[in-house]
Structures are given as C-alpha cells and as structure tokens.
Design a protein around this motif. Structure first.
Motif: not given
Length: 82
Positions: A15-42
C-alpha cells in the motif's frame, strides 16, 4: 504494465508505494474491467488498520511467506485446495 495489456494471474500490492499509493491503485484497478478480474493480495505494515480493504487477501508485515505463497497459489488456482 497493466496499461500496456499485461495481465498477471495475481498482483502483490504494497500500500505504501511512490508515485501512486496502493489505495489509488486498487481504485483505478477496480474501475478497469480487465484489471478488476485479477486477484490482488495486499502486503502492508498497516494492514490491521484497514479491515474493509477490497482484496483477495491482506497480510500484515512482517510477512509469513508460507501464508503469502498459499494465498498466491489459491488466487492462481482457486479450484485446487491449498
């Protein structure tokens, strides 16, 4: 990488990354139909403070690597018992 079309079987996300934090990444990924299907382990030092995070699994640092590997195996092959 995801924007270029690469589709991994699972994403390990700190969750603590430079440039884009993990929460922003998850939000963006969940809005993308292809990325939303990929399991994410935090993986996070603050995992205990975010019980409602939308992820396949959440692990507190320091990590128990056997548990993380079991979650990866389960995310890549959910039909198999871990």
């Amino acid at each position: 990488q995801l924007d270029s079309g690469y589709r991994p079987n699972v994403i390990l996300l700190d969750l603590m990354m430079p440039v884009m934090n993990g929460h922003d990444f998850l939000d963006r990924c969940r809005r993308d139909p292809f990325c939303a299907r990929i399991p994410v382990i935090v993986l996070s030092a603050a995992a205990d403070r975010m019980p409602d995070i939308a992820a396949a699994a959440v692990f507190q640092k320091p990590l128990d690597f056997e548990s993380v590997l079991a979650a990866v195996r389960h995310s890549c092959h959910p039909e198999e018992e871990a």
